[in-house]
Design an enzyme around this catalytic site. Structure first.
Site, short mmCIF file in Angstrom:
data_model
loop_
_atom_site.label_atom_id
_atom_site.label_comp_id
_atom_site.label_asym_id
_atom_site.label_seq_id
_atom_site.Cartn_x
_atom_site.Cartn_y
_atom_site.Cartn_z
N CYS A 2 -24.90 -21.68 88.01
CA CYS A 2 -25.44 -22.92 87.51
C CYS A 2 -26.96 -22.85 87.65
O CYS A 2 -27.49 -22.39 88.65
CB CYS A 2 -24.96 -24.17 88.24
SG CYS A 2 -23.19 -24.44 88.13
N ARG A 27 -27.50 -17.86 84.51
CA ARG A 27 -26.78 -18.30 85.70
C ARG A 27 -25.46 -19.00 85.35
O ARG A 27 -24.65 -19.30 86.23
CB ARG A 27 -27.64 -19.27 86.51
CG ARG A 27 -28.96 -18.67 86.95
CD ARG A 27 -29.76 -19.70 87.69
NE ARG A 27 -29.16 -20.02 88.96
CZ ARG A 27 -29.38 -19.37 90.09
NH1 ARG A 27 -30.22 -18.37 90.10
NH2 ARG A 27 -28.80 -19.72 91.19
N TRP A 73 -21.84 -23.22 85.25
CA TRP A 73 -20.78 -22.21 85.37
C TRP A 73 -19.67 -22.91 86.14
O TRP A 73 -19.81 -23.20 87.32
CB TRP A 73 -21.28 -20.98 86.12
CG TRP A 73 -20.31 -19.84 86.12
CD1 TRP A 73 -20.21 -18.86 85.19
CD2 TRP A 73 -19.32 -19.55 87.10
NE1 TRP A 73 -19.20 -17.99 85.52
CE2 TRP A 73 -18.64 -18.39 86.70
CE3 TRP A 73 -18.93 -20.18 88.29
CZ2 TRP A 73 -17.60 -17.83 87.43
CZ3 TRP A 73 -17.88 -19.63 89.02
CH2 TRP A 73 -17.24 -18.46 88.59
N ASN A 99 -25.65 -27.43 92.00
CA ASN A 99 -25.25 -26.02 91.94
C ASN A 99 -24.61 -25.71 93.28
O ASN A 99 -25.24 -25.88 94.31
CB ASN A 99 -26.51 -25.16 91.71
CG ASN A 99 -26.24 -23.68 91.90
OD1 ASN A 99 -25.10 -23.24 91.83
ND2 ASN A 99 -27.30 -22.93 92.15
N GLY A 100 -23.34 -25.30 93.27
CA GLY A 100 -22.66 -25.00 94.54
C GLY A 100 -21.26 -25.59 94.54
O GLY A 100 -20.74 -25.98 93.50
N GLU A 484 -19.02 2.24 87.53
CA GLU A 484 -20.05 1.38 86.94
C GLU A 484 -19.96 1.38 85.41
O GLU A 484 -20.12 0.34 84.76
CB GLU A 484 -21.44 1.84 87.42
CG GLU A 484 -22.63 1.13 86.82
CD GLU A 484 -22.71 -0.37 87.06
OE1 GLU A 484 -21.90 -0.90 87.84
OE2 GLU A 484 -23.57 -1.01 86.44
N LYS A 488 -19.40 -1.96 83.22
CA LYS A 488 -20.33 -2.36 82.15
C LYS A 488 -19.55 -2.62 80.86
O LYS A 488 -19.78 -3.60 80.18
CB LYS A 488 -21.35 -1.26 81.86
CG LYS A 488 -22.60 -1.12 82.65
CD LYS A 488 -23.58 -2.23 82.72
CE LYS A 488 -23.15 -3.32 83.66
NZ LYS A 488 -23.65 -3.31 85.00
N GLU A 491 -17.51 -5.87 81.04
CA GLU A 491 -18.37 -7.06 81.03
C GLU A 491 -18.90 -7.37 79.64
O GLU A 491 -18.95 -8.51 79.22
CB GLU A 491 -19.60 -6.84 81.93
CG GLU A 491 -19.33 -6.82 83.41
CD GLU A 491 -20.62 -6.58 84.20
OE1 GLU A 491 -20.93 -7.39 85.07
OE2 GLU A 491 -21.32 -5.58 83.95
N HIS A 507 -2.59 10.60 89.74
CA HIS A 507 -1.67 9.76 90.51
C HIS A 507 -1.48 8.40 89.86
O HIS A 507 -1.23 7.41 90.56
CB HIS A 507 -2.19 9.62 91.95
CG HIS A 507 -2.37 10.93 92.63
ND1 HIS A 507 -1.29 11.68 93.08
CD2 HIS A 507 -3.47 11.66 92.88
CE1 HIS A 507 -1.75 12.81 93.60
NE2 HIS A 507 -3.07 12.83 93.49
N LYS A 606 -24.89 -14.44 86.26
CA LYS A 606 -25.68 -13.39 86.88
C LYS A 606 -25.73 -13.54 88.38
O LYS A 606 -25.69 -12.57 89.13
CB LYS A 606 -27.09 -13.41 86.31
CG LYS A 606 -27.95 -12.33 86.91
CD LYS A 606 -28.73 -11.61 85.87
CE LYS A 606 -29.28 -10.31 86.37
NZ LYS A 606 -28.31 -9.23 86.29
#
Ligand code: G6P
Length: 611
Positions: A2, A27, A73, A99-100, A484, A488, A491, A507, A606
């Site tokens: 947020c 955010r 968010w 925010n929180g 990574e 990426k 996302e 496996h 983010k």
């Protein structure tokens, strides 16, 4: 998560707030809203991005010199107009953004419902707001006093901004666990979750601390603690330029940030890595060298991409310093009652320096006597401030939600750290020390070589854009890079992707291999090269499509692969700094081909300031 913005001063508040919200959209971006004070309170909010809010407010009365705005968010309550912030209290006299997360909201809500309060949204924010209003009415006190009483009862994290019809010339703010910066202008103040909405108006800022309340007027900023004692604001100068938070001619922040990496890694190494003198100068390490080198063990704590940097660091530190290293997801570490002893070193890696899980994990390890070393990008952030020592990555503001340049910055810092510690400890020879310093020094130039021509990567993106799944495989130092690469791609393009150690593929994931599955090998020339070549054969034997990231001039892999992306030759310990770049670009171009919003992928944020 947020983003919050507030303005009080001579200007019209709405354009300042909307511009600021756009800067903070990384955010969270599932809904946005503003509240303006102009006599009464006017609230406009809308599900969707800030641009949707702008469209919605066309033709509306947007006048006012005091205002607060929010880009959300979602935590409590689905993204919708009614759950969007700001919220209005039952009387309509208070408007608030938050925010929180308020963890004990359910209990407080029940108490308020019993008193006859009604709620328009499903949010914890509206509960806190009406709780403040209820206290104000019962105690016939100021909003500030009511807020202070309310916050003593609240469990959770918050950064809140409040405006009220009773306080014609003030924004009241408070923070615990979620960031808040106040910019000081001439007869005006700017409030925001980070400095990016503030930078074009003023460089003088105050970072509000946890458990502080700020009473912000045009010409006055008063900080108090929850005990109502006045605190002296610590005014800092922002070391950030506006250009750093703009796209600078690139179509997306992600592409800009990928292309900045030669420069950002160079900035990270500058003045620290001195191969000619055989020295690495990092004051955060120099001042605590004994603690670091004699640590019985090192625990690396991080989330997301930063966690992948931690995995690379594990391999480097164990190899160069012979100190046992564990890499932990912060969210697991904080809850599983881990063994932490006095003298243990905890390395926290975080781009934002605000990730809630990482913060809390550190706080508890600190209480148990561990030494906390922060590897952080955002200067002055919470993690940087609670660490005993640390090193900034100096990558500059990273706006694209998917981390790119911050990751290579983290790798650069962690490599210097491992080298410095290993040399001090005597666990590497001076030849290897100098050689690795020189190799690290060559990274910016080699990144530029990769970025010079990205046509091959773009063609590969076009070819594989419709894949439903992707497998990323690597060994040794390139194993975390496979993870990574998969992260990426997930996302940015929403293609399902898994990263695996190449040998472990037998496996399980090998069962997925068929002629429609692209399998990407990070297979640069290193100790494991022959082993990974065998793994490639195993995939080919099952008709999987092989894409390789290979060392320049590797004709064997060229013959074996359906498609190939090259990186310049470099020591295997430094290779992750190069091999990740084609994977970042591949995700970017696949995302673009699929029409995805690469800077703001769905559901992500983010800076994850909630647990
Ligand atoms: C979010 C971001 C990731 C980031 C992770 C950890 O999930 O989308 O890009 O890697 O948080 O963030 P940090 O700021 O602690 O590195």
């Amino acid at each position: 998560m947020c983003g919050i913005v507030g303005y009080i001063g001579e200007r019209e508040a709405y354009p300042v707030i909307v511009k600021g919200l756009k800067r903070l959209e990384y955010r969270g971006y599932d809904s946005a809203g503003v509240a303006l004070r102009d006599g009464g309170l006017k609230v406009y909010k809308k599900q969707g991005k800030v641009a949707d809010l702008e469209e919605y407010t066309v033709g509306k009365d947007l006048h006012g010199h005091i205002g607060i705005g929010h880009t959300r968010w979602a935590t409590h309550g689905e993204p919708s107009d009614r759950n969007a912030h700001p919220h209005l209290s039952n009387s309509g006299n208070l408007a608030m953004i938050h925010n929180g997360i308020i963890e004990n909201y359910a209990q407080i809500k029940q108490e308020l419902v019993n008193k006859g309060y009604t709620f328009k949204s499903d949010t914890d924010t509206e509960v806190l707001l009406n709780f403040i209003e209820d206290i104000q009415i019962n105690n016939t006190c100021s909003v500030e006093e009511a807020l202070r009483i309310a916050l003593k009862r609240v469990v959770g994290a918050y950064c809140i901004l409040l405006i009220s019809t009773d306080e014609p010339d003030a924004i009241i703010a408070a923070r615990k666990g979620s960031p808040l910066v106040i910019g000081i202008g001439k007869g005006e103040h700017f409030l925001a979750s980070d400095a990016s909405p503030i930078i074009e108006y003023t460089k003088e800022v105050v970072y509000v601390n946890d458990y502080e309340i700020a009473i912000v007027r045009r010409n006055e900023l008063i900080l108090k603690n929850l005990g109502n004692e006045v605190q002296t604001p610590f005014i800092q100068k922002l070391d950030m330029e506006l250009a750093a938070i703009e796209k600078g001619g690139y179509e997306h922040f992600m592409l800009k940030e990928i292309h900045e990496q030669a420069e950002t890694v160079h900035d990270c190494l500058r003045g620290r890595l001195l191969p000619d003198q055989g020295k690495i100068i990092m004051s955060g390490i120099d001042n605590h060298l004994d603690t670091l080198v004699n640590a019985p063990r090192i625990v690396i704590v991080a989330c997301g991409t930063s966690w992948h940097a931690g995995l690379v660091a594990e391999y480097m530190i164990e190899e160069l310093c012979r100190i046992p290293v564990e890499v932990e997801y912060a969210s697991e570490f904080r809850y599983r009652n881990p063994v932490v002893n006095k003298g243990d070193v905890i390395i926290a890696i975080s781009q934002s320096g605000e990730t809630a899980d990482t913060m809390v994990a550190l706080e508890s390890a600190k209480e148990k006597g561990a030494f906390i070393f922060g590897v952080v990008n955002a200067v002055g952030s919470s993690i940087a401030r609670i660490s005993h020592a640390g090193a900034y990555t100096h990558s500059g503001p990273e706006i694209g939600v998917a981390s790119t340049k911050a990751f290579t910055g983290q790798l650069a810092v962690l490599t210097m750290m491992a080298l410095k510690m290993g040399y001090a400890k005597g666990t590497i020879t001076s030849e290897r020390y100098i050689h690795l310093m020189q190799e690290l020094h060559s990274v910016p130039e080699k990144i530029n070589e990769i970025l010079k021509d990205t046509t091959a990567i773009q063609n590969i993106a076009t070819k594989y854009k419709d894949a439903e799944d992707f497998l990323f495989l690597g060994r040794g130092y390139n194993f975390p890079i496979a993870l990574e690469g998969a992260l990426k791609l997930k996302e940015i393009s929403y293609i399902h992707a898994e990263g695996y150690p190449a040998a472990e593929m037998k496996h399980g994931p090998i069962a997925l291999v068929e002629d429609t599955l692209p399998v990407l090998f990070v297979a640069t020339k290193d100790t494991y090269y022959e082993k990974i070549v065998s793994n490639i054969q195993e995939i080919k034997a099952r008709k999987g499509m092989v894409i390789s990231v290979a060392t320049e001039g590797d004709s064997l892999l060229e013959d074996m692969s359906n498609d190939i992306m090259y990186v310049p030759e470099i020591d295997e310990l430094i290779a992750p700094l190069l091999s990740v770049i084609p994977l970042q670009l591949l995700s970017y171009y696949i995302g673009i081909e699929r029409g995805c919003d690469v800077d703001k992928p769905r559901n992500l944020a983010k800076s994850v300031t909630v647990e």
